[in-house]
Design a protein around this motif. Structure first.
Motif, PDB file in Angstrom:
ATOM      1  N   VAL A 139       0.864  -1.185   0.000  1.00  0.00           N
ATOM      2  CA  VAL A 139       0.000   0.000   0.000  1.00  0.00           C
ATOM      3  C   VAL A 139       0.900   1.234   0.000  1.00  0.00           C
ATOM      4  O   VAL A 139       1.651   1.456   0.961  1.00  0.00           O
ATOM      5  N   GLY A 140       0.867   2.002  -1.068  1.00  0.00           N
ATOM      6  CA  GLY A 140       1.727   3.185  -1.148  1.00  0.00           C
ATOM      7  C   GLY A 140       1.439   3.919  -2.443  1.00  0.00           C
ATOM      8  O   GLY A 140       0.710   3.417  -3.308  1.00  0.00           O
ATOM      9  N   ASP A 145       5.372   3.327  -4.440  1.00  0.00           N
ATOM     10  CA  ASP A 145       4.603   2.393  -5.263  1.00  0.00           C
ATOM     11  C   ASP A 145       5.289   2.118  -6.611  1.00  0.00           C
ATOM     12  O   ASP A 145       5.494   0.959  -6.989  1.00  0.00           O
ATOM     13  N   LEU A 146       5.648   3.193  -7.312  1.00  0.00           N
ATOM     14  CA  LEU A 146       6.042   3.034  -8.724  1.00  0.00           C
ATOM     15  C   LEU A 146       7.302   2.200  -8.911  1.00  0.00           C
ATOM     16  O   LEU A 146       7.373   1.376  -9.831  1.00  0.00           O
ATOM     17  N   LEU A 192       2.466  -1.240   4.520  1.00  0.00           N
ATOM     18  CA  LEU A 192       2.126   0.168   4.325  1.00  0.00           C
ATOM     19  C   LEU A 192       3.435   0.919   4.126  1.00  0.00           C
ATOM     20  O   LEU A 192       4.260   0.988   5.029  1.00  0.00           O
ATOM     21  N   VAL A 193       3.635   1.411   2.922  1.00  0.00           N
ATOM     22  CA  VAL A 193       4.901   2.069   2.594  1.00  0.00           C
ATOM     23  C   VAL A 193       4.653   3.562   2.444  1.00  0.00           C
ATOM     24  O   VAL A 193       3.928   3.997   1.550  1.00  0.00           O
ATOM     25  N   SER A 194       5.236   4.323   3.335  1.00  0.00           N
ATOM     26  CA  SER A 194       5.109   5.770   3.233  1.00  0.00           C
ATOM     27  C   SER A 194       6.271   6.414   3.970  1.00  0.00           C
ATOM     28  O   SER A 194       6.406   6.235   5.182  1.00  0.00           O
ATOM     29  N   LEU A 252      13.549   2.778  -4.038  1.00  0.00           N
ATOM     30  CA  LEU A 252      13.223   1.353  -4.174  1.00  0.00           C
ATOM     31  C   LEU A 252      14.338   0.449  -3.667  1.00  0.00           C
ATOM     32  O   LEU A 252      14.143  -0.726  -3.405  1.00  0.00           O
ATOM     33  N   TRP A 253      15.535   1.025  -3.516  1.00  0.00           N
ATOM     34  CA  TRP A 253      16.707   0.255  -3.070  1.00  0.00           C
ATOM     35  C   TRP A 253      16.725   0.077  -1.561  1.00  0.00           C
ATOM     36  O   TRP A 253      17.566  -0.648  -1.034  1.00  0.00           O
TER      37      TRP A 253
END
Ligand SMILES: O=P(O)(O)OC[C@H]1O[C@](O)(CO)[C@@H](O)[C@@H]1O
Length: 509
Positions: A139-140, A145-146, A192-194, A252-253
């Motif tokens: 979820v982000g 997300d991208l 949950l990524v934020s 993303l890393w």
């Protein structure tokens, strides 16, 4: 006009004038060594600039521009953790997530923190692998997300197959409705990524998912704001860290790639980082004239400022890279969509082109008509993969033939007796060719674009790491939310007021 803008104009204008009526096909004909001399190989990645609309002298001027703009020094500063994000008073140390190419205390400390977080992430991956969980929902939104979405999709041939990984992004409730409908909450874990843990979309979707899961046992978070993630109900042992020295679109890393590690395993994730590290070392160490990200950036500035081209297409000839244009839209346009320098001065020349695109060959049957015969020249990055990961040799031969044919047709054009059937040609493109698409080459490809973006920001004298332009809309949306929900609050803008009246009148009761 800024010094950076003046430098670009002074360096490039004479060459732009000289090459005003030059044709790519003639430049190629006049210089037998051009196909090879305008190309570079970096490990498993080959790049050809032979179909750009510049000659050797203009290319030398571009290299001189990079030198005058102190690009190598700017890269040293980036890797050393200098405050390159001045409006937020931060370094941008995404390179420390995968490389140890600096001896400064700040860069070493960042690298150590990243390694420590990866150890914790590997433990959580192992725990989930040993559990009953079959599905993961990330979820982000934006950088949360991208990047993961692109990599998980691009590396589907390298998936461990242990989990199905899904992405929930849009605040539009139908995204949650449809994405969760086919999943079993007892066998699903959500991440949950934020970075901020303050993003409206992610908090609303996170609450939907938390309720749907019926508890927080399989709720994970990745954030630079750990207290907020914990206050949301995520247990501390399931919160992975992020840091303010990593920009969302460069993240993303980090543990933001948790979903990637779940999809391809920790080995796959490490290989992705190793590929980016290959490109980091190259970007930092290669001379400008042999430096792929820097030449890519200088080509972008040539097309934007010398040729005045306002858009840029990214055309991957590989279905697995179908999400690359969407990923690059954020990376490039959020980073370079600026018109004011850190000193508050107007840049004075055009900056970011509108980036768009789509996979070939599909897009040949949609928007390529305009690329070939439309009134605007659209420079493009074509991306191909030499060795496929499937057994359908004829399909792959057709894919590569189409890729080669399109770059040739766009550059050379064609004259027919009937003007409607003629092709003006002279439409520039860069070709990026990967030996194969695997975690390592994908890491290198993405890092190439990251470094090209940073180099362009240095050339234009703008900050690549802030994004103040997204804030106004967020604030107004926050102010309008009570009115949309039906509260009787004052709305100042007359057009918005009329639209709200319309929504209220039409809303089903
Ligand atoms: O990770 P967060 O803090 O939820 O932010 C999501 C995205 O929102 C933005 O701030 C833009 O609105 C992006 O830069 C960022 O990637």
């Amino acid at each position: 006009m800024t010094t950076a803008a003046r430098r670009i104009i002074d360096t490039l204008a004479p060459h732009a004038r000289r090459l005003d009526s030059a044709r790519i096909a003639d430049l190629v004909d006049a210089d037998a060594a051009r196909p090879h001399d305008f190309a570079l190989r970096i490990g498993g990645l080959y790049a050809s600039f032979a179909r750009q609309r510049f000659d050797r002298d203009a290319r030398d001027a571009l290299v001189a521009l990079g030198d005058a703009a102190a690009l190598p020094q700017a890269f040293r500063a980036l890797f050393d953790g200098a405050i390159v994000n001045t409006s937020e008073n931060r370094p941008a140390l995404h390179v420390a997530l995968r490389s140890a190419l600096s001896d400064t205390a700040i860069a070493r400390d960042a690298h150590a923190q990243a390694a420590e977080a990866r150890v914790r992430m590997a433990e959580l991956v192992a725990q989930l692998e040993a559990s009953d969980v079959t599905d993961i929902v990330n979820v982000g939104i934006g950088g949360s997300d991208l990047g993961p979405r692109l990599v998980v999709d691009a590396l589907k041939d390298f998936g461990t197959g242990r989990f199905r990984v899904h992405f929930l992004t849009n605040v539009d409730g139908s995204d949650a409705q449809h994405r969760l409908a086919r999943l079993d909450p007892a066998k699903t874990a959500a991440i949950l990524v934020s970075k901020t843990f303050g993003t409206q979309e992610t908090l609303l979707n996170g609450a939907v998912v938390r309720d749907w899961l019926g508890g927080s046992e399989r709720l994970y978070a990745v954030s630079a704001n750990v207290p907020r993630a914990e206050a949301f109900g995520v247990a501390p042992e399931r919160v992975l860290p992020m840091w303010d020295w990593v920009g969302g679109r460069y993240s993303l890393w980090s543990a933001v790639g948790f979903s990637i590690a779940l999809a391809v395993g920790m080995d796959g994730f490490e290989a992705l980082l190793a590929g980016a590290a290959d490109m980091d070392a190259h970007a930092l160490q290669a001379p400008i004239g042999e430096n792929l990200p820097l030449l890519h950036a200088l080509t972008g500035v040539w097309n934007r400022n010398a040729l005045g081209l306002a858009t840029h297409a990214v055309l991957p000839y590989d279905e697995r890279l179908a999400l690359l244009p969407a990923y690059l839209q954020q990376l490039v346009m959020e980073s370079l969509g600026k018109s004011i320098t850190p000193d508050g001065e107007a840049v004075g020349i055009d900056t970011v082109p509108v980036l768009w695109g789509g996979p070939g060959t599909n897009s040949q049957h949609s928007f390529f008509q305009a690329l070939h015969q439309g009134t605007q020249t659209v420079p493009a990055d074509f991306i191909g993969v030499v060795n496929p990961a499937h057994p359908h040799a004829d399909n792959h031969a057709a894919l590569l033939s189409n890729l080669l044919a399109q770059t040739e047709a766009l550059a050379n054009g064609y004259s027919a007796d009937d003007a409607q059937k003629s092709y003006p040609g002279n439409r520039p493109s860069t070709l990026l060719l990967l030996d194969r698409l695997d975690p390592r080459s994908l890491g290198a490809l993405i890092a190439l674009y990251e470094h090209s973006v940073y180099a362009q920001s240095v050339l234009w004298g703008i900050n690549a790491f802030d994004q103040w332009g997204v804030e106004l809309g967020k604030r107004i949306a926050g102010e309008l939310m009570p009115a949309v929900q039906g509260d009787d609050v004052a709305v100042a803008d007359p057009v918005t007021r009329a639209l709200l009246d319309e929504i209220r009148a039409r809303r089903a009761r």
